[in-house]
Scaffold this motif. Structure first.
Motif, PDB file in Angstrom:
ATOM      1  N   ARG A   1      -4.478  -0.049   3.276  1.00 27.14           N
ATOM      2  CA  ARG A   1      -3.794  -1.340   3.157  1.00 27.14           C
ATOM      3  C   ARG A   1      -2.637  -1.275   2.179  1.00 27.14           C
ATOM      4  NH1 ARG A   1      -8.997  -5.063   1.988  1.00 27.14           N
ATOM      5  NH2 ARG A   1      -7.412  -6.140   0.756  1.00 27.14           N
ATOM      6  N   ASP A   2      -2.331  -0.098   1.646  1.00 28.72           N
ATOM      7  CA  ASP A   2      -1.280   0.050   0.639  1.00 28.72           C
ATOM      8  C   ASP A   2       0.086   0.120   1.322  1.00 28.72           C
ATOM      9  OD1 ASP A   2       0.345   0.597  -1.490  1.00 28.72           O
ATOM     10  OD2 ASP A   2      -0.873   2.244  -2.267  1.00 28.72           O
ATOM     11  N   LEU A   3       0.917  -0.900   1.123  1.00 27.00           N
ATOM     12  CA  LEU A   3       2.223  -0.930   1.766  1.00 27.00           C
ATOM     13  C   LEU A   3       3.192   0.085   1.187  1.00 27.00           C
ATOM     14  CD1 LEU A   3       2.814  -4.764   2.252  1.00 27.00           C
ATOM     15  CD2 LEU A   3       2.098  -3.088   3.941  1.00 27.00           C
ATOM     16  N   ARG A   4       2.886   0.652   0.025  1.00 24.63           N
ATOM     17  CA  ARG A   4       3.791   1.640  -0.556  1.00 24.63           C
ATOM     18  C   ARG A   4       3.791   2.943   0.237  1.00 24.63           C
ATOM     19  NH1 ARG A   4       1.382   0.924  -6.513  1.00 24.63           N
ATOM     20  NH2 ARG A   4      -0.468   0.934  -5.181  1.00 24.63           N
ATOM     21  N   THR A   5       2.766   3.179   1.025  1.00 24.75           N
ATOM     22  CA  THR A   5       2.732   4.360   1.895  1.00 24.75           C
ATOM     23  C   THR A   5       2.746   3.947   3.369  1.00 24.75           C
ATOM     24  OG1 THR A   5       0.303   4.369   1.845  1.00 24.75           O
ATOM     25  CG2 THR A   5       1.444   5.649   0.156  1.00 24.75           C
ATOM     26  N   TRP A   6       3.227   2.745   3.622  1.00 20.43           N
ATOM     27  CA  TRP A   6       3.126   2.139   4.949  1.00 20.43           C
ATOM     28  C   TRP A   6       3.836   2.958   6.014  1.00 20.43           C
ATOM     29  CZ3 TRP A   6      -0.049  -1.098   7.003  1.00 20.43           C
ATOM     30  CH2 TRP A   6       0.295  -1.899   8.074  1.00 20.43           C
TER      31      TRP A   6
END
Length: 510
Positions: free
Chosen positions: A320-325
């Motif tokens: 759910r981490d958008l930094r690695t989206w």
């Protein structure tokens, strides 16, 4: 009338039978969802409204009308999608039993026009949602569920005090009693403020709805779909009825809704957790529903279908981490419905969300008294496009995979609904929508470049540039979701509402 009573009791009867015969739960839940969808479709197509009064003039009064139709249709379709999504796996515990109770409670809340019946229906919905959040019984979910129950019970106690004051002044529990000629303006102000504290909290709007992001993010994916898809609608429908009953209240509701949309945008652009971003978006879109009673119900329908689709998919997307989206390509079976639902909320042409946003902009732009500054609505819509530009910045991997039946159903409804309203949107409306989308994309890109620049300045020159795209908004926003902030926000909202609604001669005599 017999058929209406039978339909209202059907979900509760189905829940009872599923407790006795668990093997029938899936088929009973499917039948209840289809029955609610059918009733919503009948009312949506212009079938005459149905009225039901039980136990005398102070008893239950239900009204199945055009305002309730989109909410009933939404309720049936979202529950249908959740049931289909769990068809190939065994849901934990009495999940389907609770879903049927939730379905029945929401049906009653959408139809109730007496305030006591509405209280009972919303309490049934609140307790059922509490139990659904707890289905995995993890410590964090236990605290979140208890917090949700505490906030809900607190505001509904305040709501019930408002109902009692209305009865003391008018001798009636009916929503229509708010317009009684014998009700003094200062008493009306207090009653309406107390009712609004309860309903704004239940619908997840502005400071009253700050319980929503953490609750929806920590709940299991299928429960989050129900919470954001239909549970918040249990408070939105009565708010629209209240605005129709008291037109002088609409400018205040419009400003609250717009403030909710702008607050949610800031936090959605700054957050890095996928489900929290979706939950903040729900808080903002619920605010936009309140901008116009004429279009709010259909707007809630389009948003609820799309948001339920996104939450159902969020449980399948891995991290759910958008930094690695952007480093995690989506299988096409998940990516296509994800893009359809995201673009619908952003207002892309040919989808259902485009038409509802176009209707809302037309009402606000026509100077109907809903908002003094429709330009702020355009900014809110562009901000929504920026949020969903973040969520669509993920490539699709074109390989075969089994489709998710629930999300595909909801995505198909968003596409078919949009094409049914008009296969070719008017050039002016389509041009405005594309302009808003382009503005949102530019806003997203600009904020991301600023965030990348700030991050780069904090790193040594020899380090390689990190890959946080899409980057969060670089703003130090305060944490507003702790229990003390939630309860304090409710007190502030209540006090401000009383002050704004109270007649001037009472606040400043002479």
């Amino acid at each position: 009338m017999t058929l209406l009573i039978a339909w209202l009791l059907l979900p509760f009867l189905g829940a009872f039978l599923s407790a006795l015969l668990p093997s029938t739960a899936r088929w009973l839940a499917l039948g209840c969802a289809l029955a609610t969808t059918a009733v919503g479709a009948l009312l949506f197509n212009g079938t005459c409204p149905w009225f039901l009064q039980l136990t005398g003039p102070l008893g239950v009064l239900l009204q199945a009308d055009a305002l309730a139709a989109p909410f009933l249709l939404l309720n049936g379709l979202v529950v249908l999608a959740v049931v289909l999504d769990t068809w190939s796996r065994r849901p934990p515990g009495p999940f389907l039993l609770l879903v049927m109770v939730l379905l029945g409670g929401l049906n009653s809340a959408f139809l109730a026009v007496d305030l006591v019946s509405l209280y009972v229906a919303l309490e049934v919905v609140g307790v059922t949602a509490f139990l659904l959040i707890l289905q995995k019984r993890e410590p964090q979910q236990l605290w979140i569920a208890l917090r949700y129950l505490l906030v809900g019970n607190t505001v509904m106690t305040v709501y019930l005090v408002g109902v009692a004051l209305l009865y003391l002044n008018t001798g009636s529990f009916r929503l229509a009693a708010l317009g009684a000629p014998g009700l003094e303006p200062r008493n009306l102000a207090v009653v309406v403020a107390l009712l609004l504290v309860g309903l704004l909290t239940k619908s997840g709007v502005f400071l009253s709805g700050l319980w929503l992001p953490r609750t929806h993010a920590e709940a299991p994916a299928d429960v989050s779909a129900l919470l954001s898809g239909v549970v918040v609608a249990g408070g939105l429908c009565p708010l629209l009825r209240l605005a129709n009953q008291l037109p002088q209240l609409q400018p205040l509701l419009g400003l609250i809704g717009l403030a909710s949309a702008l607050l949610a945008l800031l936090y959605a652009l700054a957050d890095t957790d996928l489900k929290r971003v979706l939950a903040w978006s729900t808080l903002g879109q619920a605010g936009l529903v309140l901008l116009s009673p004429a279009t709010g119900a259909v707007y809630a329908l389009a948003h609820g279908l799309a948001k339920a689709c996104l939450f159902l998919l969020a449980g399948r997307l891995g991290s759910r981490d958008l930094r690695t989206w952007r480093l995690q390509p989506l299988p096409a079976a998940l990516g296509l419905p994800w893009y359809v639902a995201s673009l619908s909320i952003a207002g892309a042409p040919f989808l259902l969300g485009f038409w509802t946003k176009d209707q809302l902009a037309s009402v606000v732009g026509a100077g109907s008294g809903m908002l003094p500054v429709p330009q702020v609505l355009v900014l809110a819509m562009a901000g929504t496009a920026a949020v969903y530009a973040r969520l669509c910045w993920r490539p699709i991997r074109w390989e075969w995979a089994p489709p998710a039946p629930g999300p595909w159903l909801l995505a198909a409804l968003l596409l078919v609904g949009g094409l049914a309203l008009g296969p070719l949107p008017p050039p002016g409306s389509a041009g405005k929508a594309l302009g808003v989308l382009a503005f949102g994309l530019g806003l997203f890109s600009g904020l991301t470049l600023i965030a990348l620049g700030l991050q780069r300045r904090r790193l040594p020159a020899s380090d390689p540039l990190p890959v946080p795209w899409p980057a969060p908004l670089p703003l130090p926003l305060p944490d507003l979701e702790r229990l003390q902030e939630l309860l304090g926000g409710l007190a502030v909202v209540g006090a401000v509402l009383v002050g704004l609604l109270m007649p001037r001669e009472v606040l400043w005599p002479g």
